[in-house]
Design a protein around this motif. Structure first.
Motif, short mmCIF file in Angstrom:
data_model
loop_
_atom_site.label_atom_id
_atom_site.label_comp_id
_atom_site.label_asym_id
_atom_site.label_seq_id
_atom_site.Cartn_x
_atom_site.Cartn_y
_atom_site.Cartn_z
N GLU A 125 12.21 112.69 -0.76
CA GLU A 125 12.26 111.31 -0.30
C GLU A 125 13.08 111.18 0.99
OE1 GLU A 125 13.07 108.36 -3.21
OE2 GLU A 125 12.13 109.46 -4.83
N SER A 162 13.10 104.69 11.80
CA SER A 162 13.24 103.85 12.97
C SER A 162 14.63 103.24 12.90
CB SER A 162 12.16 102.77 13.01
OG SER A 162 12.57 101.63 12.31
N TYR A 183 15.48 100.47 12.09
CA TYR A 183 15.69 99.46 11.06
C TYR A 183 15.90 100.04 9.67
CZ TYR A 183 13.66 96.82 14.86
OH TYR A 183 13.40 96.28 16.08
N ILE A 184 15.51 101.32 9.47
CA ILE A 184 15.57 101.88 8.12
C ILE A 184 17.00 102.27 7.78
CG2 ILE A 184 14.75 103.74 6.64
CD1 ILE A 184 12.08 103.59 8.01
N ALA A 232 14.55 95.61 6.31
CA ALA A 232 14.65 95.58 7.77
C ALA A 232 14.75 94.14 8.23
CB ALA A 232 13.43 96.25 8.38
N ALA A 266 10.26 96.64 0.88
CA ALA A 266 9.16 97.11 0.04
C ALA A 266 9.73 98.03 -1.03
CB ALA A 266 8.12 97.86 0.87
N ASP A 267 9.24 97.89 -2.25
CA ASP A 267 9.63 98.75 -3.35
C ASP A 267 8.43 99.04 -4.23
OD1 ASP A 267 12.26 99.76 -3.59
OD2 ASP A 267 13.02 97.75 -3.91
N ALA A 268 8.35 100.30 -4.65
CA ALA A 268 7.29 100.70 -5.58
C ALA A 268 7.80 100.60 -7.00
CB ALA A 268 6.86 102.12 -5.26
N SER A 325 3.15 98.31 -5.69
CA SER A 325 4.00 98.31 -4.51
C SER A 325 4.04 96.89 -3.98
CB SER A 325 3.42 99.27 -3.46
OG SER A 325 4.07 99.08 -2.23
N LEU A 364 5.37 98.68 6.95
CA LEU A 364 6.16 99.21 5.84
C LEU A 364 5.25 100.13 5.04
CD1 LEU A 364 7.13 95.93 6.16
CD2 LEU A 364 8.88 96.86 4.63
N VAL A 365 5.74 101.33 4.74
CA VAL A 365 4.92 102.35 4.09
C VAL A 365 5.53 102.73 2.75
CG1 VAL A 365 3.99 104.67 4.26
CG2 VAL A 365 4.23 103.28 6.33
N THR A 366 4.79 102.53 1.67
CA THR A 366 5.22 103.03 0.37
C THR A 366 4.36 104.24 0.03
OG1 THR A 366 5.90 100.86 -0.36
CG2 THR A 366 5.49 102.47 -2.07
N ILE A 378 9.11 100.18 9.95
CA ILE A 378 10.47 99.64 9.80
C ILE A 378 11.01 99.75 8.38
CG2 ILE A 378 10.30 98.02 11.74
CD1 ILE A 378 9.83 95.80 9.60
N GLY A 379 10.20 100.22 7.45
CA GLY A 379 10.72 100.31 6.08
C GLY A 379 9.67 100.83 5.13
N GLY A 380 10.00 100.78 3.85
CA GLY A 380 9.08 101.26 2.83
C GLY A 380 9.83 101.82 1.65
N ASP A 381 9.16 102.66 0.88
CA ASP A 381 9.76 103.24 -0.32
C ASP A 381 9.03 104.54 -0.61
OD1 ASP A 381 11.41 103.42 -2.52
OD2 ASP A 381 10.25 102.06 -3.78
N THR A 382 9.74 105.47 -1.24
CA THR A 382 9.09 106.72 -1.66
C THR A 382 9.39 106.97 -3.13
OG1 THR A 382 11.03 108.03 -1.05
CG2 THR A 382 9.34 107.80 0.63
#
Lengths: 278, 278
Positions: A7, A16, A18-19, A24, A33-35, A121, B75-77, B108-112
């Protein structure tokens, strides 16, 4: 255990500016965002579709609440198991919509696919006049957490032993500290929600600020490694501590001061709290 | 085949004012989300992690491009398979970031999370001075699609037979019609990208407008049911048709007028184009 953290590696590669925060903050809006995934966060035999939908939305709303933000819009992507019937789909969708609405948030889009497992997600768009972020902590600040920790881990372990847990368990129904964050924002230097456990999240907060700590009380493993509590972890300047205590008391929120920030590299032992380790 | 459509049922249950277009247009920003999932959209033996990352981002960027919008943030999950090594993670993350950057878009964000399969969900935030939407079509308008359809389905079928396909196949590398949409926007009444195939997407456009059609040419199954083409489906008022043809010619984009909108209930036969049917 792998020799690398997949991860962290993925995030470092798409990184980027913002992370790093829970979300962000861009042009006045806050994106997070959350899974919430079968096998990682829950097993389907543990939770009804309504409970899955509600918790998937609550853990996302927690990111906004923890930043002192008002969630405005949500986009929900869901993989629906092929054996899901109409009743299960209605329960899941209804719980997502209802839970978002309780926080003034509207679901404006998303995507659905068919698959083997149930994965969700959620992306939230929020706004805040006074966002609470992770940075800005100073040596001498105090670290505190709200509420009582440990139930989420105890109940997860009970579920894994095949036992039942109360339907109001915070494993199903996290309690978000919205009023505490709103009312006490002015006394807080920094903050985040406790999703990975007090050990891991304190380490993350200290890493972010490039600082360490001195413990003021021992944190037992049963408390420190309980994930998905969704209580708040906050930093407070020493001169604001009494005002914060008074504000928390008025809100009926227990506040536990457990460490002082120092210029050292002291950390807790952080371990993955998920069902199945990476 | 199920007696109900699980995706449609889920969407109808969380429905808000904004759901229906490729994306939601709220307070001047455009929000869209699309999943790209192993088993539904691809098999891992068909595509490298870089190809998966690139296509996952392109199919999302296509939503923005189809609305005449500029993608700003993503945003990428991602669910990362537990057997993914560092090289595969770097490839996937690098392709996502690079592809977004080609369109001026920043992650700019996301989750793994760790899991069994490789699943991606991307949310895009875009903006547009003159968004191209699905509504507003009038009886007498002409329906047209850009480019040449059919390759995506032919190549998908070849992959399913265990054959190889060219690395520049549009199954791997959809060609987005960004310049066409930008330059010819003023002649277009409505539009959307072709993700589910000309049959299904035309039906969706007509459903949205409560109208039907008269075919001006037969559309063979090999063309009409080819999904994931990411060409444009557009509606044009008859008085703008010649100007649109000229604009498309200047952009080097083939334009195929195939139907006239009528007040009837004629539809194409729409069937799920995914690898595994729901």
């Amino acid at each position: 255990m792998k020799a690398f953290n997949p991860e962290a590696r993925f995030i470092s590669k798409i990184k980027s500016l913002y992370i790093g925060d829970d979300a962000a903050l861009v042009n006045g809006l806050i994106y997070s965002a959350d899974a919430f995934c079968e096998g990682t966060h829950f097993l389907r035999e543990w939770m009804s579709p309504a409970q899955v939908g509600r918790k998937a939305m609550l853990v996302n709303l927690s990111d906004a609440v923890a930043m002192n933000a008002d969630p405005l819009y949500a986009l929900v992507t869901v993989m629906l198991p092929r054996d899901f019937g109409p009743g299960q789909i209605d329960e899941l969708a209804g719980a997502l919509k209802q839970t978002a609405a309780e926080f003034g948030c509207e679901i404006i889009g998303g995507d659905t696919v068919a698959g083997e497992e149930l994965h969700l997600s959620v992306t939230l768009i929020s706004c805040s006049d006074a966002p609470l972020l992770r940075g800005g902590i100073q040596p001498g600040d105090l670290l505190a957490y709200t509420g009582t920790l440990g139930e989420s881990k105890r109940n997860l372990e009970a579920l894994m032993r095949g036992e039942n847990i109360p339907s109001d368990s915070r494993f199903y129904e996290p309690v978000l500290r919205r009023d505490f964050v709103r009312k006490c924002r002015k006394y807080l230097r920094a903050g985040m929600d406790l999703s990975d456990g007090l050990y891991c999240d304190t380490d993350k907060l200290l890493d972010y600020n490039g600082l360490g700590m001195e413990l003021l009380q021992e944190i037992p493993e049963a408390i420190g490694s309980s994930g998905e509590e969704y209580e708040m972890l906050v930093a407070v300047a020493p001169e604001n501590l009494e005002a914060l205590r008074e504000c928390a008391r008025k809100e009926g929120v227990p506040l536990n001061v457990f460490a002082r920030v120092e210029e050292n590299d002291r950390r807790f032992p952080c371990r993955d709290h998920h069902l199945i380790e990476s």
